[in-house]
Design an enzyme around this catalytic site. Structure first.
Site, short mmCIF file in Angstrom:
data_model
loop_
_atom_site.label_atom_id
_atom_site.label_comp_id
_atom_site.label_asym_id
_atom_site.label_seq_id
_atom_site.Cartn_x
_atom_site.Cartn_y
_atom_site.Cartn_z
N TYR A 119 0.84 -1.20 0.00
CA TYR A 119 0.00 0.00 0.00
C TYR A 119 0.87 1.24 0.00
O TYR A 119 1.81 1.36 0.79
CB TYR A 119 -0.92 -0.03 1.23
CG TYR A 119 -1.82 1.17 1.39
CD1 TYR A 119 -2.39 1.80 0.29
CD2 TYR A 119 -2.14 1.67 2.65
CE1 TYR A 119 -3.23 2.88 0.43
CE2 TYR A 119 -2.99 2.76 2.81
CZ TYR A 119 -3.52 3.36 1.70
OH TYR A 119 -4.36 4.45 1.84
N CYS A 120 0.55 2.20 -0.90
CA CYS A 120 1.26 3.49 -0.95
C CYS A 120 2.76 3.24 -1.17
O CYS A 120 3.13 2.49 -2.07
CB CYS A 120 0.95 4.29 0.31
SG CYS A 120 1.53 5.99 0.29
N LEU A 121 3.62 3.84 -0.36
CA LEU A 121 5.06 3.64 -0.52
C LEU A 121 5.45 2.19 -0.28
O LEU A 121 6.45 1.72 -0.81
CB LEU A 121 5.83 4.54 0.44
CG LEU A 121 5.70 6.06 0.23
CD1 LEU A 121 6.57 6.81 1.21
CD2 LEU A 121 6.03 6.44 -1.19
N GLY B 10 3.86 -0.24 -1.45
CA GLY B 10 3.71 -0.85 -2.76
C GLY B 10 4.90 -0.59 -3.65
O GLY B 10 5.33 -1.47 -4.42
#
Length: 597
Positions: free
Chosen positions: A328-330, A332
């Protein structure tokens, strides 16, 4: 991964660097320079004045050599003034007056009915006309750097938001009405809120979660246990809730910029709980909240001692099974790097990769790009050099500034002039529970990924070898959100440019966090889903959007079906922590790192 220091970046760009010993201590003159810049960065809340001045110099010089544009803006000013005059005249004579200017769709400052009456409506229209003119004045011109034009627009919007008539008690009809209704009590309560916020800003004390939002009891409450811990993270395994589970487990890699429990909020909107109830064995990385002593942690540490260490721990707990990894987000972005390196090196322990609101290319990274250039990054680096990390308030200011009319000024009006207290939600409690970021890692991220876009450009190396995203051949499930200001969905979609494998792309409504928290039963949710077979031709985001059918409801069931289709079947749940010695002595979920302040 090669160290992304400024010297190495310059050398790789072809700039001749002085022959110096990298391990030698910095020269006293360099320390003096950095300390001076760090002190200035503290005084300006981490904002580089040089970057601001360069933006406006670029704009002014190009406007100064464009007499046609100057005449156009003069005509626009006269036209806007005429519209205001006609509107004021119609209101003065009692005629039905149609406001010539409308606020932006996401601007709710003028929603109160009192703004439709004189003189407030005229003040509102004067403010919106100024917005209209400055929007046109800072549009792109031939020769001006597009980023400077966008920054000029953003900065002038910030300046205008500061003087909006909605911000002042004598020009806001809602505040005036509330003051008459309460006999001024709203202003007394607002003053108390203001003093409370000032004290909190000065002390920076961590506020406990409000009643009903206790971590581990009301939120982040899915049952489980920490089954592995090192200095960088705790690995949580969640207790099975079904008699049979999918053979392949799921590993969540959250961003280190936030605490993981955005994925395990209240029981009704916890993605973790939902997946456990769907028959999955779920593991979660809970990152440490770093201190100044951990300032030298690098991106490679987060990959090697974070993601890879978690995979190795899971392999011992669930032996012989591949892993469905979700970033998720960074987190990812980090997972994409790790997955590419694993496939490059012949490591086939991943069954699939899911990326939620995560970017691998940062050329179109939304309004966050307005805060990133060489001057700004150097400012942040000097600030982190002094502190050892990027602190929570310094990071939070960046995100709130993007939506200042809502997150700063509208909140200030509600809290200080209307006397309304902030009503807590599970998401706002999580949002206020911010973390720090180690100086070295954040510098590598800002320079290597965000500023220089090295990952998608083929210039990002791990263990001395370039990382190629096209090496990822496991199936991918990628999620973008329509209103994302942090990871715009068209930027997230660009993963299709850099990978050739089987890929399913989902676009859901909502923002960076709200779009991901889209549990079944959530009202007003829809999504689009499209599948790209391996080695298929590229489709642009707009073409994809037009061809993908809009479906009502949550995208979570689609993700569950997708993962199950790529799993080998069900099995009996294994013991928590497997046969790892000492796991039984570790704390229950949500662990101890989540409570670090």
């Amino acid at each position: 991964m090669t160290e992304l220091s400024p010297d190495k970046l310059s050398a790789e760009a072809g700039v001749c660097a002085a022959d110096t010993d990298e391990n030698a201590p910095p020269h006293p003159y360099e320390k003096l320079d950095r300390a001076t810049r760090a002190a200035l960065a503290r005084a300006t809340a981490g904002v580089s004045p040089h970057s601001i001045m360069a933006t406006w110099m670029d704009w002014a010089l190009h406007l100064g050599r464009s007499p046609g544009r100057q005449l156009e803006l003069t005509e626009r000013a006269a036209r806007d003034a005429a519209k205001l005059w006609v509107y004021a005249s119609e209101m003065a004579t009692g005629a039905k007056a149609t406001p010539p200017f409308q606020p932006r769709k996401q601007d709710h400052r003028f929603n109160a009915p009192g703004w439709q009456k004189a003189p407030f409506s005229l003040w509102q229209q004067a403010f919106l006309s100024a917005q209209d003119w400055w929007q046109a004045a800072t549009d792109e011109m031939p020769g001006i750097a597009p980023r400077d034009a966008e920054r000029a627009q953003f900065q002038i919007r910030q300046a205008l938001d500061l003087v909006s008539p909605s911000n002042f008690p004598w020009s806001n009809p809602e505040i005036i009405n509330r003051t008459f209704q309460t006999g001024g009590r709203n202003l007394i309560e607002g003053a108390a809120h203001f003093l409370e916020d000032v004290a909190h800003t000065i002390t920076q004390q961590h506020e406990p979660a409000p009643q009903g939002y206790e971590i581990g009891k009301d939120i982040a409450a899915t049952p489980g246990r920490v089954v592995y811990r090192n200095a960088l993270f705790e690995l949580i395994q969640y207790t099975p809730r079904t008699k049979r589970v999918q053979a392949e487990p799921i590993l969540f890699v959250p961003a280190w910029i936030m605490k993981y429990y955005v994925l395990d909020l209240s029981p009704e909107n916890s993605m973790v709980r939902y997946l456990v109830e769907q028959g999955f064995t779920v593991f979660m990385i809970s990152w440490v909240n770093p201190t100044a002593d951990q300032s030298d942690l690098s991106l490679e540490d987060y990959r090697l001692n974070g993601v890879m260490a978690a995979i190795e721990a899971i392999e011992k707990i669930v032996p012989g099974q591949k892993i469905h990894a979700n970033g998720y987000c960074l987190g990812g972005t980090l997972l994409a790097i790790a997955a590419a390196v694993m496939q490059r090196d012949g490591d086939d322990r991943l069954a699939s990769v899911t990326l939620m609101a995560a970017q691998v290319d940062f050329a179109e990274a939304g309004e966050l790009l307005l805060f990133i250039d060489d001057s700004q990054v150097a400012f942040v680096e000097d600030l982190m050099w002094l502190q050892g990390y990027l602190d929570r308030p310094q990071m939070t200011r960046t995100f709130t500034t993007i939506r200042a009319e809502d997150l700063i000024y509208a909140r200030a009006v509600r809290r200080y002039f209307l006397g309304e207290d902030d009503l807590p939600t599970d998401l706002t409690v999580w949002n206020n529970d911010t973390t720090r970021m180690p100086a070295r890692m954040h510098s590598e991220y800002l320079r290597g990924l965000f500023l220089e876009n090295r990952l998608s450009a083929g210039r990002f190396s791990v263990e001395g070898r370039i990382v190629a995203l096209k090496d990822i051949r496991v199936p991918m499930f990628v999620v973008g959100t329509e209103s994302d200001h942090i990871a715009p969905w068209r930027s997230v979609y660009k993963i299709r440019l850099f990978t050739d494998g089987d890929l399913t792309f989902v676009l859901t409504n909502g923002g960076h966090n709200g779009g991901i928290l889209s549990e079944p039963g959530h009202k007003h949710r829809h999504y689009r889903l499209g599948h790209r077979p391996a080695d298929a031709l590229y489709t642009s985001p707009d073409e994809w959007f037009e061809s993908a059918e809009e479906k009502q409801g949550s995208w979570w069931p689609a993700m569950v079906d997708w993962i199950k289709d790529r799993s080998s079947g069900e099995t009996a749940p294994l013991p928590m922590g497997g046969k790892r010695r000492g796991a039984e002595n570790l704390p229950k979920a949500p662990g101890s790192y989540i409570h670090q302040t």
